[in-house]
Design a protein around this motif. Structure first.
Motif: not given
Ligand code: MG
Ligand code: ATP
Length: 428
Positions: A66, A115, A117, A123
């Motif tokens: 990430e 990150r 992701e 997220r």
């Molecule tokens: Mg995580």
């Protein structure tokens, strides 16, 4: 029209309508942190890449998949910070805040983390955290203080149904013993491990417990639990931590599988989880990291911290009680060159005299009708109307935009007094 540029995937803009809720959440968190006497630190968003690989552990998702890492113009490997603890540890060592026998520190920070992701609800690739880090106190008191501090934040934000899970990851020695037990168990069941866990079996078997793959759940459920292998010291620390939570009336459940996603934790770990946000329900996580300062080249210093994900908390608050934005008290409608210029001077004078006043000047000209439409949309309580006639007589017309009250004429000299009166009557 098609825009030439889009924001980077997974990186969101927060627009004015949402900002009020953000500011409310941030204000509540800041007030609580300062009520517990925590002090703010501001840290760079970029650090040398190795700081994170070293601190977080290279078998973790954060480091292995990430990180945003790049070479700068001199070829140095740098990373956008994926979390705040590693940089904070670097800062307290580098600036000499931690030293043997020195005073403890209770710190907090806020800012964006990065990150790489898979973007989805809750997220993002750029998201915001507020975190606290405490250095220099080995006892369970500060662990419990951090948990109580978070619980207080949820209460003040009016959030309900947030579950607290706690666990202990014990000391380094105990973890080594347990690691061997766990390795035996997963090696014996190696055929049931997914690809990620196969790698973790080699690199850091404890990480398998952090797997998010539902197909691994049963195997993980049946794995031996660290809590059954505790040394006396860790057992006492954890017991006292739980007692303090009981004393404070903070409810929790012990989850022996809770290991957290970063390698640096020891002893206490905790997570606050909600069921209201779908799959991304963890709004705050933290724990003790007693070995990290030393591992990063500082003096042995016990430490503990947490960080909360603001996007998820703001979404929770918005679901319940969205906070409305700040509106002007007064919208100034002015027409004609002389009136516009007089209105400009008047507004500046009123801002000098009434620092509490929010006053919006019409921009972009327009007929009286068009300006009144904007005044209404601005959410202001009153329109202040200035035309050339008003300038000649040195007065303004004040018209309530929210009631049927008669329009009133007020001398420019008497405006501050009149606005103060309206405010005292809660009409502004
Ligand atoms: Mg995580
Ligand atoms: P998760 O299990 O959701 O991946 P994590 O264990 O990776 O979380 P931490 O590193 O503990 O998360 O970060 C603390 C908090 O930051 C999380 O509890 C969550 O609220 C928030 N957070 C983590 N990653 C993201 C992300 N990509 N987008 C938004 N918030 C995030």
């Amino acid at each position: 029209m098609s825009a030439k540029f889009q924001s980077v995937r997974g990186m969101r803009d927060v627009l004015p309508d949402e900002v009020a809720t953000w500011q409310h959440v941030e204000q509540v968190v800041r007030d609580v942190l300062s009520a517990y006497a925590y002090k703010e630190v501001r840290l760079p968003v970029v650090e040398v890449a190795e700081l994170f690989t070293h601190a977080i552990g290279d078998a973790t998702d954060v480091v292995s998949k990430e990180m945003y890492t790049f070479a700068d113009r001199s070829g140095e490997q740098l990373s956008l910070r994926p979390e705040g603890t590693a940089g904070c540890v670097r800062a307290v060592i580098q600036n000499g805040l931690v030293h043997r026998g020195g005073p403890g520190h209770k710190l907090w920070y806020q800012g964006p983390m990065f990150r790489y992701e898979k973007p989805q609800r809750g997220r993002y690739r750029c998201f915001n955290q507020i975190g606290a880090e405490v250095y220099g106190f080995p006892g369970p008191g500060v662990d419990a203080e951090l948990v109580c501090l978070c619980a207080r934040i949820w209460r003040l934000l009016g959030l309900e149904g947030i579950r607290l899970e706690v666990n202990t990851l014990a000391t380094r020695d105990t973890r080594d013993t347990y690691r061997a037990v766990l390795l035996d168990y997963f090696q014996a069941n190696a055929d049931q491990l997914d690809a990620d866990s196969q790698v973790r079996l080699e690199k850091n078997v404890l990480r398998i417990l952090d797997s998010k793959n539902p197909e691994m759940r049963d195997l993980i459920e049946q794995a031996p639990a660290l809590i059954d292998y505790l040394d006396t010291e860790s057992e006492q620390h954890f017991g006292q931590f739980c007692e303090l939570l009981d004393t404070a009336g903070v409810a929790y459940t012990v989850n022996p599988r809770l290991v957290r996603g970063l390698d640096y934790y020891s002893r206490t770990v905790f997570e606050f989880i909600t069921e209201s946000l779908g799959a991304q329900g963890t709004i705050c996580g933290g724990g003790r990291y007693d070995y990290l300062v030393e591992q990063q080249g500082g003096p042995p210093t016990p430490a503990v911290g947490f960080s909360m994900g603001l996007e998820r908390i703001v979404e929770l608050v918005s679901l319940k009680t969205p906070v409305s934005g700040v509106q002007p008290h007064v919208y100034v409608v002015a027409r004609g060159e002389v009136a516009v210029s007089a209105a400009f001077g008047l507004c500046e004078r009123l801002r000098d005299e009434l620092p509490w006043l929010r006053i919006e000047q019409n921009a972009g000209g327009g007929s009286f009708k068009a300006q009144f439409k904007r005044a209404d949309r601005s959410g202001a309580s009153f329109a202040m109307v200035i035309g050339e006639g008003e300038v000649q007589q040195q007065l303004v017309s004040l018209k309530s935009l929210r009631t049927d009250d008669e329009q009133a004429q007020v001398a420019m000299d008497a405006l501050s007094k009149e606005l103060n009166t309206l405010r005292a009557q809660s009409r502004l």
